[in-house]
Design a protein around this motif. Structure first.
Motif, mmCIF file in Angstrom:
data_model
loop_
_atom_site.group_PDB
_atom_site.id
_atom_site.type_symbol
_atom_site.label_atom_id
_atom_site.label_comp_id
_atom_site.label_asym_id
_atom_site.label_seq_id
_atom_site.Cartn_x
_atom_site.Cartn_y
_atom_site.Cartn_z
ATOM 1 N N ASP A 93 0.847 -1.264 -0.029
ATOM 2 C CA ASP A 93 -0.010 -0.007 -0.127
ATOM 3 C C ASP A 93 0.841 1.165 -0.086
ATOM 4 O O ASP A 93 0.434 2.144 -0.468
ATOM 5 C CB ASP A 93 -0.796 0.161 1.313
ATOM 6 C CG ASP A 93 -1.785 -1.237 1.139
ATOM 7 O OD1 ASP A 93 -1.957 -1.800 0.287
ATOM 8 O OD2 ASP A 93 -2.379 -1.711 2.384
ATOM 9 N N GLN A 94 1.816 1.315 0.568
ATOM 10 C CA GLN A 94 2.944 2.198 0.688
ATOM 11 C C GLN A 94 4.465 1.819 0.072
ATOM 12 O O GLN A 94 5.405 2.285 0.334
ATOM 13 C CB GLN A 94 3.044 3.014 2.088
ATOM 14 C CG GLN A 94 2.187 3.464 2.697
ATOM 15 C CD GLN A 94 2.043 4.156 3.876
ATOM 16 O OE1 GLN A 94 1.559 3.865 4.948
ATOM 17 N NE2 GLN A 94 3.285 5.200 4.078
ATOM 18 N N ALA A 95 4.080 1.278 -1.276
ATOM 19 C CA ALA A 95 5.402 0.659 -1.732
ATOM 20 C C ALA A 95 6.428 1.435 -2.024
ATOM 21 O O ALA A 95 7.604 1.196 -1.854
ATOM 22 C CB ALA A 95 4.837 -0.138 -2.965
ATOM 23 N N GLU A 96 6.214 2.558 -2.584
ATOM 24 C CA GLU A 96 7.501 3.570 -2.827
ATOM 25 C C GLU A 96 8.047 4.086 -1.696
ATOM 26 O O GLU A 96 9.120 4.069 -1.763
ATOM 27 C CB GLU A 96 6.565 4.843 -3.743
ATOM 28 C CG GLU A 96 7.598 5.784 -4.164
ATOM 29 C CD GLU A 96 8.631 5.166 -5.258
ATOM 30 O OE1 GLU A 96 9.664 5.806 -5.230
ATOM 31 O OE2 GLU A 96 8.029 4.425 -5.999
ATOM 32 N N GLU A 97 7.399 4.470 -0.741
ATOM 33 C CA GLU A 97 8.124 4.761 0.461
ATOM 34 C C GLU A 97 9.041 3.858 1.263
ATOM 35 O O GLU A 97 10.123 4.214 1.654
ATOM 36 C CB GLU A 97 7.125 5.160 1.654
ATOM 37 C CG GLU A 97 6.423 6.718 1.177
ATOM 38 C CD GLU A 97 5.044 6.593 0.624
ATOM 39 O OE1 GLU A 97 5.050 5.226 -0.222
ATOM 40 O OE2 GLU A 97 4.135 7.359 0.401
ATOM 41 N N PHE A 98 8.556 2.593 1.033
ATOM 42 C CA PHE A 98 9.418 1.407 1.537
ATOM 43 C C PHE A 98 10.320 0.947 0.653
ATOM 44 O O PHE A 98 10.737 -0.156 0.929
ATOM 45 C CB PHE A 98 8.459 0.501 2.244
ATOM 46 C CG PHE A 98 7.884 1.158 3.652
ATOM 47 C CD1 PHE A 98 8.439 0.611 4.947
ATOM 48 C CD2 PHE A 98 6.669 1.711 3.540
ATOM 49 C CE1 PHE A 98 7.936 1.480 5.934
ATOM 50 C CE2 PHE A 98 6.067 2.313 4.807
ATOM 51 C CZ PHE A 98 6.754 2.043 5.969
ATOM 52 N N SER A 99 10.404 1.549 -0.433
ATOM 53 C CA SER A 99 11.204 0.651 -1.470
ATOM 54 C C SER A 99 12.698 0.681 -1.345
ATOM 55 O O SER A 99 13.469 0.175 -2.108
ATOM 56 C CB SER A 99 10.846 1.178 -2.970
ATOM 57 O OG SER A 99 11.263 2.490 -3.081
ATOM 58 N N GLY A 100 13.196 1.403 -0.358
ATOM 59 C CA GLY A 100 14.799 1.380 -0.455
ATOM 60 C C GLY A 100 15.053 0.242 0.197
ATOM 61 O O GLY A 100 14.587 -0.513 0.789
ATOM 62 N N ARG A 101 16.604 -0.003 -0.358
ATOM 63 C CA ARG A 101 17.225 -1.258 0.161
ATOM 64 C C ARG A 101 18.104 -0.745 1.486
ATOM 65 O O ARG A 101 18.981 0.018 1.307
ATOM 66 C CB ARG A 101 18.138 -1.966 -0.928
ATOM 67 C CG ARG A 101 19.152 -2.882 -0.172
ATOM 68 C CD ARG A 101 18.232 -3.970 0.104
ATOM 69 N NE ARG A 101 17.635 -4.873 -0.686
ATOM 70 C CZ ARG A 101 16.278 -5.366 -0.625
ATOM 71 N NH1 ARG A 101 15.749 -5.144 0.550
ATOM 72 N NH2 ARG A 101 15.846 -6.136 -1.598
ATOM 73 N N GLY A 102 17.956 -1.353 2.744
ATOM 74 C CA GLY A 102 19.010 -1.246 3.660
ATOM 75 C C GLY A 102 20.167 -1.969 3.415
ATOM 76 O O GLY A 102 20.380 -2.756 2.632
ATOM 77 N N LYS A 103 21.171 -1.723 4.311
ATOM 78 C CA LYS A 103 22.388 -2.276 4.435
ATOM 79 C C LYS A 103 22.488 -3.738 5.063
ATOM 80 O O LYS A 103 21.872 -3.864 6.269
ATOM 81 C CB LYS A 103 23.548 -1.363 4.683
ATOM 82 C CG LYS A 103 23.840 -0.310 4.026
ATOM 83 C CD LYS A 103 25.028 0.813 4.386
ATOM 84 C CE LYS A 103 25.075 1.858 3.468
ATOM 85 N NZ LYS A 103 26.389 2.788 4.259
ATOM 86 N N MET A 104 23.482 -4.665 4.679
ATOM 87 C CA MET A 104 23.787 -5.891 5.554
ATOM 88 C C MET A 104 25.129 -5.639 5.667
ATOM 89 O O MET A 104 26.003 -6.017 5.007
ATOM 90 C CB MET A 104 23.446 -6.883 4.655
ATOM 91 C CG MET A 104 22.017 -7.445 4.547
ATOM 92 S SD MET A 104 21.633 -8.994 3.976
ATOM 93 C CE MET A 104 22.442 -10.222 5.300
ATOM 94 N N ALA A 105 25.615 -5.514 7.071
ATOM 95 C CA ALA A 105 26.926 -5.214 7.327
ATOM 96 C C ALA A 105 27.873 -6.252 7.042
ATOM 97 O O ALA A 105 29.075 -6.084 6.741
ATOM 98 C CB ALA A 105 27.109 -5.039 8.923
ATOM 99 N N SER A 106 27.440 -7.513 7.108
ATOM 100 C CA SER A 106 28.303 -8.595 6.657
ATOM 101 C C SER A 106 28.714 -8.721 5.260
ATOM 102 O O SER A 106 29.816 -9.206 4.987
ATOM 103 C CB SER A 106 27.481 -9.915 6.776
ATOM 104 O OG SER A 106 26.339 -9.807 6.131
ATOM 105 N N VAL A 107 27.865 -7.978 4.388
ATOM 106 C CA VAL A 107 28.493 -7.734 3.088
ATOM 107 C C VAL A 107 28.496 -6.602 2.476
ATOM 108 O O VAL A 107 28.985 -6.315 1.390
ATOM 109 C CB VAL A 107 27.641 -8.646 1.856
ATOM 110 C CG1 VAL A 107 27.703 -10.206 2.319
ATOM 111 C CG2 VAL A 107 26.370 -8.026 1.994
ATOM 112 N N ASP A 108 28.325 -5.561 3.249
ATOM 113 C CA ASP A 108 28.149 -4.004 2.629
ATOM 114 C C ASP A 108 29.742 -3.731 2.199
ATOM 115 O O ASP A 108 29.741 -2.786 1.338
ATOM 116 C CB ASP A 108 27.909 -3.332 4.071
ATOM 117 C CG ASP A 108 27.585 -1.827 3.463
ATOM 118 O OD1 ASP A 108 26.934 -1.558 2.441
ATOM 119 O OD2 ASP A 108 28.026 -0.691 4.042
ATOM 120 N N LYS A 109 30.905 -4.155 2.884
ATOM 121 C CA LYS A 109 32.135 -3.800 2.345
ATOM 122 C C LYS A 109 32.396 -4.087 1.046
ATOM 123 O O LYS A 109 33.044 -3.353 0.236
ATOM 124 C CB LYS A 109 33.260 -4.181 3.372
ATOM 125 C CG LYS A 109 33.542 -3.626 4.854
ATOM 126 C CD LYS A 109 34.551 -3.987 5.396
ATOM 127 C CE LYS A 109 34.726 -3.065 6.743
ATOM 128 N NZ LYS A 109 33.320 -3.268 7.762
#
Length: 496
Positions: A93-109
Motif C-alpha cells: 500500500d505504501q510501496a514507494e516509501e518503503f522501496s529502499g534497500r537497507g544495508k547488510m553489514a556482513s557484505v556491505d564492504k
C-alpha cells in the motif's frame, strides 16, 4: 589515592552515567517512532536479543509491542513490521516509501550500494529493469528456461543413481543442480558434478549462508563498527565474497575476449553490450563494478535459497511418508513414468502445488527478509519514520500469522487446499517478499522447485534410517537464513 578520592571518583562516574542515560532517554523519547523496549546507550536493545536467536527474540518482542515496533541495534533505530497486515500495508500500500534497500553489514564492504540487490535510487531502477528484461529474454518464465531445468533435473537423477541407494547428505548435489540452472543463464553453460572447482565455489555459498546466520553474523549486523575490530569467523564472509567475486571477474574477462554483440550468449554478454552502448552517457549505471556485483547477486541468490528449500523439502517428506505417498500417486496419475514433468502439469497437480507452497511457508528460508529503508519521511500508522530509517518486514511473522494460517507452527498442506481438494492461494504467502523489492527470480525459483521436486519423486522414494521428530524439521529461527539440520537420506528407485 585515599578512600575519599576513590569515593569521589565513583560518585563522578555514577553521575556521568546517569547524565548520559538521562540525555539518551530524552532524545530517544522525543522521536515519534513506533514503541519498543527502552534502549540503553551504546548497546541499544542487545539485552532483548537472546544469544544466537535474533529471529525468535524479535518475534517475542513483537508479541509484546504489536505489529509495528522499534528496536535499536546499537544506536540505530530499526522499525520492525510484524504480521501480514502491517507488512502488506508497508510494502504494497505504501510501496514507494518503503522501496529502499537497507544495508547488510556482513557484505556491505563488498557491495557498498552496488549491484541489483543492494543498490538504491536510479542505479537500482536501471539495474532491475535491465535484469528483468534480460532474464526474460533468456527464458525466465518461458519454455527455454523450463527446458534447462528439465535437462538439469535429469542430470541430477543420473547423479543420484550413481550412489546406488547409499545414504548421502544431499546438500552438494542439490546446490550444484540449482546453481547450474542460473549458471546456464548468467554464464552460458553448466558445470559437471565432478568439477571440484565448481563444487568448492558452491560450498562457499553455503558457508556464507551459515556464517551470516550464526551468532557472530547476528552480532555483526547489530554492531558492525565494533565487530570490525573483533576477530572471529564472521571475518570469513568478506574473504569468501572476494573469492567468489574473483571467479565472476574471470568469467567476465572470458566473455569480453570472445564477445559477439550480434549474438549474446548469456546475461554477461548482454550487460557488456549495454556498457559499450552507454559508454558516453554520464547517467548510465552500466559499469564494470555493477556488472560484477549484479552477477554475484544473481549467482548467489539463484543458488542458495532454492537448494536450501529443497533440503528442507526432503527432510519434511521423510518425516511424513504419508504425504510423500500422496505425491507419488498424483505424479503417477498426471504424469506417469514415460515422460519428464513439465510446468503445465502444475495446474493438474493441486496437492503437489499445495505441498510446495507449505514447504516454503514452513521452512521460511529468509525469515527477516532483506533490510529495507524508507526513501522519504514516512507517516505510518500514526508514527513518523524518518528518511533513511531501516525497516525489517519480518516475513517469518507473515508466514506464521495465525489470522492467515490455521496451524501456523505445524506443517500442514491443507493451508493451500480448498474443501474440494483444489489449490487455494493465500495473500500471506510471501517467501519472496512483496512490493517493489520482490525477488526478481521468483518465477525461476517457483519453476525450479516444482520441476526438481516432481522429477525426484517421479523416480525415487526418499528414505532415512533416522526417525526425525517435529523438532528436527522445524526451522531454527536464529539469524538471516533458516538452514535445515544436517541429515542423510537414501534415494530408493521406485518400482514401476
Amino acid at each position: 589515592m585515599d578512600l575519599t578520592g576513590v569515593g569521589t571518583l565513583l560518585l563522578a562516574i555514577a553521575i556521568s552515567c546517569l547524565f548520559i542515560y538521562s540525555t539518551w532517554d530524552k532524545l530517544y523519547r522525543k522521536r515519534n517512532l513506533p514503541p519498543g523496549p527502552t534502549p540503553l546507550p551504546l548497546i541499544g536493545n542487545l539485552l532483548q536479543i537472546k544469544r544466537g536467536e535474533m529471529v525468535k527474540s524479535l518475534m517475542e518482542v513483537g508479541d509484546q509491542y504489536g505489529p509495528v515496533y522499534t528496536m535499536y541495534f546499537g544506536h540505530r533505530p530499526i522499525v520492525m513490521l510484524s504480521g501480514y497486515e502491517a507488512v502488506k500495508e508497508a510494502l504494497v500500500d505504501q510501496a514507494e516509501e518503503f522501496s529502499g534497500r537497507g544495508k547488510m553489514a556482513s557484505v556491505d564492504k563488498i557491495f557498498d550500494g552496488f549491484g541489483v540487490v543492494f543498490s538504491n535510487g536510479e542505479r537500482w531502477k536501471q539495474l532491475r529493469r535491465f535484469s528483468l528484461s534480460t532474464l526474460r529474454n533468456f527464458g525466465m518464465g518461458k519454455r527455454s528456461i523450463e527446458e534447462r531445468i528439465q535437462e538439469e533435473a535429469q542430470f541430477l537423477v543420473k547423479e543420484i543413481k550413481t550412489y546406488k541407494q547409499r545414504p548421502i547428505e544431499p546438500r552438494n548435489i542439490l546446490n550444484q543442480a540449482v546453481a547450474n540452472v542460473i549458471c546456464s543463464v548468467v554464464f552460458g553453460n553448466r558445470f559437471d558434478y565432478e568439477d571440484l572447482t565448481f563444487l568448492k565455489l558452491i560450498n562457499m555459498f553455503n558457508e556464507t549462508f551459515v556464517l551470516i546466520s550464526s551468532t557472530w553474523g547476528q552480532l555483526q549486523e547489530m554492531f558492525p563498527k565494533i565487530m570490525d575490530f573483533i576477530p572471529g569467523p564472521h571475518k570469513r564472509i568478506a574473504t569468501i565474497t572476494e573469492t567468489l567475486l574473483e571467479f565472476v571477474s574471470e568469467r567476465v574477462k572470458m566473455n569480453q575476449a570472445t564477445l559477439d554483440q550480434t549474438s549474446p550468449r548469456d546475461y554477461i554478454d548482454c550487460f557488456i553490450t549495454k556498457m559499450q552502448k552507454d559508454n558516453e552517457d554520464p547517467t548510465s549505471e552500466f559499469s564494470m563494478r555493477n556488472l560484477l556485483l549484479t552477477v554475484l547477486n544473481l549467482f548467489f541468490a539463484g543458488t542458495e535459497t532454492v537448494s536450501t528449500t529443497l533440503r528442507h523439502a526432503f527432510l519434511i517428506l521423510i518425516k511424513y511418508p504419508d504425504i510423500q505417498e500422496k505425491l507419488h500417486k498424483e505424479i503417477d496419475v498426471v504424469i506417469g513414468h514415460n515422460r519428464s514433468p513439465n510446468i503445465d502439469d502444475r495446474s493438474q497437480m493441486p496437492y503437489m502445488d499445495a505441498v510446495i507452497h507449505e514447504i516454503q511457508r514452513f521452512s521460511d528460508v529468509i525469515p527477516l527478509n532483506v533490510p529495507h529503508i524508507v526513501i522519504r519521511d514516512t507517516k505510518f500508522r500514526g508514527f513518523t519514520i524518518p528518511k533513511g530509517t531501516e525497516v525489517f518486514p519480518l516475513l517469518c511473522t507473515v508466514l506464521r500469522d495465525p489470522s492467515q494460517f490455521s496451524t501456523p507452527n505445524k506443517f500442514n498442506p491443507e493451508h493451500f487446499l480448498d474443501e474440494a481438494g483444489g489449490f487455494k492461494k493465500s495473500d500471506a504467502f510471501m517467501p519472496f517478499s512483496t512490493g517493489k523489492r520482490i525477488c526478481l527470480g521468483e518465477g525461476l525459483a517457483r519453476m525450479e522447485l516444482f520441476l526438481f521436486l516432481t522429477t525426484i519423486l517421479q523416480n525415487f522414494t526418499l528414505s532415512s534410517e533416522t526417525k526425525f521428530t517435529e523438532e528436527d524439521i522445524a526451522p531454527r529461527m536464529t539469524g538471516f537464513a533458516n538452514l535445515p539440520i544436517n541429515y542423510q537420506l537414501s534415494f530408493i528407485p521406485r518400482q514401476v
